[in-house]
Scaffold this motif. Sequence first.
Motif, PDB file in Angstrom:
ATOM      1  N   HIS A   2       0.836  -1.210   0.000  1.00 48.37           N
ATOM      2  CA  HIS A   2       0.000   0.000   0.000  1.00 48.37           C
ATOM      3  C   HIS A   2       0.865   1.253   0.000  1.00 48.37           C
ATOM      4  O   HIS A   2       0.547   2.248  -0.643  1.00 48.37           O
ATOM      5  CB  HIS A   2      -0.920   0.025   1.226  1.00 48.37           C
ATOM      6  CG  HIS A   2      -2.126  -0.845   1.064  1.00 48.37           C
ATOM      7  ND1 HIS A   2      -3.134  -0.908   1.997  1.00 48.37           N
ATOM      8  CD2 HIS A   2      -2.482  -1.689   0.078  1.00 48.37           C
ATOM      9  CE1 HIS A   2      -4.054  -1.762   1.581  1.00 48.37           C
ATOM     10  NE2 HIS A   2      -3.684  -2.253   0.428  1.00 48.37           N
ATOM     11  N   GLN A   3       1.968   1.205   0.757  1.00 46.58           N
ATOM     12  CA  GLN A   3       2.856   2.359   0.837  1.00 46.58           C
ATOM     13  C   GLN A   3       3.406   2.713  -0.550  1.00 46.58           C
ATOM     14  O   GLN A   3       3.443   3.886  -0.927  1.00 46.58           O
ATOM     15  CB  GLN A   3       3.995   2.072   1.820  1.00 46.58           C
ATOM     16  CG  GLN A   3       5.057   3.144   1.899  1.00 46.58           C
ATOM     17  CD  GLN A   3       4.527   4.526   2.248  1.00 46.58           C
ATOM     18  OE1 GLN A   3       3.584   4.674   3.013  1.00 46.58           O
ATOM     19  NE2 GLN A   3       5.118   5.553   1.654  1.00 46.58           N
ATOM     20  N   LEU A   4       3.803   1.697  -1.316  1.00 52.36           N
ATOM     21  CA  LEU A   4       4.352   1.974  -2.651  1.00 52.36           C
ATOM     22  C   LEU A   4       3.265   2.382  -3.633  1.00 52.36           C
ATOM     23  O   LEU A   4       3.489   3.229  -4.497  1.00 52.36           O
ATOM     24  CB  LEU A   4       5.092   0.748  -3.190  1.00 52.36           C
ATOM     25  CG  LEU A   4       6.556   0.607  -2.783  1.00 52.36           C
ATOM     26  CD1 LEU A   4       7.261  -0.371  -3.707  1.00 52.36           C
ATOM     27  CD2 LEU A   4       7.296   1.934  -2.770  1.00 52.36           C
ATOM     28  N   GLN A   5       2.086   1.778  -3.500  1.00 56.62           N
ATOM     29  CA  GLN A   5       0.971   2.199  -4.362  1.00 56.62           C
ATOM     30  C   GLN A   5       0.698   3.693  -4.138  1.00 56.62           C
ATOM     31  O   GLN A   5       0.531   4.473  -5.079  1.00 56.62           O
ATOM     32  CB  GLN A   5      -0.294   1.407  -4.022  1.00 56.62           C
ATOM     33  CG  GLN A   5      -0.225  -0.064  -4.349  1.00 56.62           C
ATOM     34  CD  GLN A   5      -1.401  -0.841  -3.748  1.00 56.62           C
ATOM     35  OE1 GLN A   5      -2.314  -0.267  -3.150  1.00 56.62           O
ATOM     36  NE2 GLN A   5      -1.390  -2.145  -3.917  1.00 56.62           N
ATOM     37  N   THR A  47      -6.028   6.672   1.662  1.00 55.24           N
ATOM     38  CA  THR A  47      -4.936   7.512   1.154  1.00 55.24           C
ATOM     39  C   THR A  47      -4.570   7.117  -0.284  1.00 55.24           C
ATOM     40  O   THR A  47      -4.236   7.975  -1.094  1.00 55.24           O
ATOM     41  CB  THR A  47      -3.681   7.413   2.053  1.00 55.24           C
ATOM     42  OG1 THR A  47      -3.392   6.047   2.281  1.00 55.24           O
ATOM     43  CG2 THR A  47      -3.887   8.114   3.370  1.00 55.24           C
ATOM     44  N   VAL A  48      -4.667   5.818  -0.593  1.00 51.89           N
ATOM     45  CA  VAL A  48      -4.381   5.376  -1.969  1.00 51.89           C
ATOM     46  C   VAL A  48      -5.475   5.873  -2.913  1.00 51.89           C
ATOM     47  O   VAL A  48      -5.191   6.375  -4.006  1.00 51.89           O
ATOM     48  CB  VAL A  48      -4.244   3.830  -2.043  1.00 51.89           C
ATOM     49  CG1 VAL A  48      -4.058   3.381  -3.488  1.00 51.89           C
ATOM     50  CG2 VAL A  48      -3.064   3.361  -1.200  1.00 51.89           C
ATOM     51  N   GLN A  49      -6.730   5.769  -2.495  1.00 52.01           N
ATOM     52  CA  GLN A  49      -7.842   6.282  -3.319  1.00 52.01           C
ATOM     53  C   GLN A  49      -7.607   7.767  -3.628  1.00 52.01           C
ATOM     54  O   GLN A  49      -7.705   8.207  -4.776  1.00 52.01           O
ATOM     55  CB  GLN A  49      -9.169   6.141  -2.567  1.00 52.01           C
ATOM     56  CG  GLN A  49      -9.639   4.726  -2.346  1.00 52.01           C
ATOM     57  CD  GLN A  49     -10.847   4.653  -1.409  1.00 52.01           C
ATOM     58  OE1 GLN A  49     -11.334   5.663  -0.908  1.00 52.01           O
ATOM     59  NE2 GLN A  49     -11.335   3.451  -1.155  1.00 52.01           N
ATOM     60  N   MET A  66      -6.454   3.222 -13.030  1.00 57.89           N
ATOM     61  CA  MET A  66      -7.811   2.661 -12.874  1.00 57.89           C
ATOM     62  C   MET A  66      -7.752   1.261 -12.253  1.00 57.89           C
ATOM     63  O   MET A  66      -8.571   0.912 -11.418  1.00 57.89           O
ATOM     64  CB  MET A  66      -8.537   2.625 -14.224  1.00 57.89           C
ATOM     65  CG  MET A  66      -8.873   4.032 -14.704  1.00 57.89           C
ATOM     66  SD  MET A  66     -10.124   4.150 -16.004  1.00 57.89           S
ATOM     67  CE  MET A  66      -9.902   2.764 -17.012  1.00 57.89           C
ATOM     68  N   ASP A  67      -6.741   0.489 -12.648  1.00 58.45           N
ATOM     69  CA  ASP A  67      -6.562  -0.840 -12.037  1.00 58.45           C
ATOM     70  C   ASP A  67      -6.295  -0.694 -10.540  1.00 58.45           C
ATOM     71  O   ASP A  67      -6.793  -1.465  -9.718  1.00 58.45           O
ATOM     72  CB  ASP A  67      -5.381  -1.589 -12.691  1.00 58.45           C
ATOM     73  CG  ASP A  67      -5.694  -1.992 -14.127  1.00 58.45           C
ATOM     74  OD1 ASP A  67      -6.894  -1.954 -14.504  1.00 58.45           O
ATOM     75  OD2 ASP A  67      -4.748  -2.320 -14.882  1.00 58.45           O
ATOM     76  N   ARG A  92      -8.645  -1.949  -7.167  1.00 62.99           N
ATOM     77  CA  ARG A  92      -8.215  -2.778  -6.034  1.00 62.99           C
ATOM     78  C   ARG A  92      -8.647  -2.160  -4.705  1.00 62.99           C
ATOM     79  O   ARG A  92      -8.518  -2.784  -3.658  1.00 62.99           O
ATOM     80  CB  ARG A  92      -6.690  -2.920  -6.049  1.00 62.99           C
ATOM     81  CG  ARG A  92      -6.192  -3.707  -7.249  1.00 62.99           C
ATOM     82  CD  ARG A  92      -4.676  -3.574  -7.415  1.00 62.99           C
ATOM     83  NE  ARG A  92      -3.927  -4.278  -6.388  1.00 62.99           N
ATOM     84  CZ  ARG A  92      -2.598  -4.331  -6.359  1.00 62.99           C
ATOM     85  NH1 ARG A  92      -1.887  -3.739  -7.292  1.00 62.99           N
ATOM     86  NH2 ARG A  92      -1.973  -4.989  -5.395  1.00 62.99           N
ATOM     87  N   HIS A  93      -9.099  -0.923  -4.741  1.00 62.47           N
ATOM     88  CA  HIS A  93      -9.431  -0.236  -3.490  1.00 62.47           C
ATOM     89  C   HIS A  93     -10.886   0.243  -3.421  1.00 62.47           C
ATOM     90  O   HIS A  93     -11.194   1.163  -2.683  1.00 62.47           O
ATOM     91  CB  HIS A  93      -8.481   0.950  -3.285  1.00 62.47           C
ATOM     92  CG  HIS A  93      -7.090   0.519  -2.950  1.00 62.47           C
ATOM     93  ND1 HIS A  93      -6.700   0.198  -1.673  1.00 62.47           N
ATOM     94  CD2 HIS A  93      -6.000   0.309  -3.741  1.00 62.47           C
ATOM     95  CE1 HIS A  93      -5.435  -0.177  -1.694  1.00 62.47           C
ATOM     96  NE2 HIS A  93      -4.987  -0.117  -2.926  1.00 62.47           N
TER      97      HIS A  93
END
Length: 607
Positions: free
Chosen positions: A330-333, A376-378, A363-364, A368-369
């Motif tokens: 998640h951190q790298l995403q 935070t990734v969104q 979009m991929d 996943r989220h």
Amino acid sequence: ADNLSDALKKLKITTTDSTADSLEGCLDCLLQALAQNNMETSEKIQKSGVLQVFASLLTPQSSCTAKVANIIAEVARNEFMRNPCVDAGLIPPLVQLLNCKDQEVLLQTGRALGNICYDSHEGRNAVDHAGGAHIVVDHIRSLCSKTDPASEKLLTVFCGMLMNYSNENDTLQSQLINMGVIPTLVKLLGIHCQNAALTEMCLVAFGNLAELESSKEQFAYTNIAEELVKLFKKQIEHDKKEMIFEVLAPLAENDVIKLQLVEAGLVECLLEVVQKTVDSDKEDDMAELKTASDLMVLLLLGDESMQKLFEGGKGSVFQRVLLWIPSNSHQLQLAGALAIANFARNDGNCIHMVDNGIVQKLMDLLDRHVEDGNVTVQHAALSALRNLAIPVVNKAKMLSAGVAEAVLKFLRSEMPPVQFKLLGTLRMLIDAQAEAAEQLGKNVKLVERLVEWCEAKDHAGVMGESNRLLSALIRHSKSKDVIRTIVQSGGIKHLVTMATSEHVIMQNEALVALALIAALELVTAEKDLENAQLVQILHRLLSDDRSAPEIKYNSMVLICALIGSEPLQKEVQSMAFLEVVSKLRSHENKTVAQQASLTEQRLAVES
């Protein structure tokens, strides 16, 4: 204990007549007792009143001076002893001793002053008042190039003293910066990089000073970037790397230093850290991964450093960062998406990235989220898509790639940061895209959510963006169906309120949307426009001298359109619009003046 009591008594009655030997014996006894139980001995020393005696013993001529300073350094390791040391008047004689040549005296004096300053406001003030910092900075300057063990030990103590003296105190940090301590410390780091203790002191001192804006300008004139990167490459231990990171992060906020760090090869170091730690579940490794990837994103916030790393989309760093997005961490995403958002800060980069398939990757990642995703990734992925959608040529490409549909999956989100970016992305996508604006504007679920968010009083950003998107759906689609959907969902009142926004751009967007509503679907909307007191608001906007010219112009265009409705026309007649409009015929802005003449004619005909 008896020996200690005797020693304290002897010291109490000690005056100039006592022999150096008996004095020395008493001091040794104190040092021994402190070594066995520092806290208890310190309490006894305080109660005995001996501290006041020490002030008279701190003379350059005395052979006992170093021992007395050593005792003060030891007792000042206890928090409760620091103020008593200041009250006993020990600071002025200690500062005076900084002028002597004896290395042992200097060493113990530096320790004593450093310990008294530790977390002590009174200690720092007293040292400041006595001018201690200046003398210590001069010592560091003159010792800087000496690499013998004794000099390095003294340098370590003096750096530590300055650190304790200025820690978390902006005024004293500024004082040191003005004394020019930064170039000296950077030079020190370069010369003594083999000495772990001294290096560590330098790093902590940098960490202290780097938070201040004024320090960053001074750091930018040194080769700090080069020295830190060189030092970082040598480190194996997590704690040491962490210390360097703590200096790098505040320094990297400065754009000049960002570029220097990139040129010194920091990015390659960071990528290596990421590669080594990405698959580890050890706490230290995870912390390093986070720090390294966060720092990478920070370096990309500078325009020059970002462009240097993008290298026209061919840069190896850019290519490596692309690989972070599909990663399982998640951190790298997160860092990957934020990095793309930072690369997407000019049209050229955005167009290149969209043409090379970045949209699908993002979009991929969003996919996943969707369910219980990482907020935070969104937020980061939506930020990147929003930035990519700014260039006109990208909008249609992104729409046909299905970005709008991907973004709409997050309509259910209850997280304001995600809502805010979702709205911004959709608004950017439909700019001048009539078909997409119509399609979205007829989406009842979307419009109802927008109306709901228009009332999000706790989140001004979400509220503002919802209003702007509502208006944009009408302005870009110019569609009756969209207007009907918005009327049925209760959106009209929000557009009317938006016309009173403190931001001219939002006022204007609202007025243009309302004019389209009045031109295309007046009958459908008239009840809502009446209930929202649009006519009174327009009267207020036209009467207010502070209203911008474009606001006055669009308000008059809207008045002319509203006259087509009987109830609204009655309202217009009941308020003295003619009077207000005729004054605007002499407005300094020609377009406003012309529209005022036209509006006056329309109003006169209708009355």
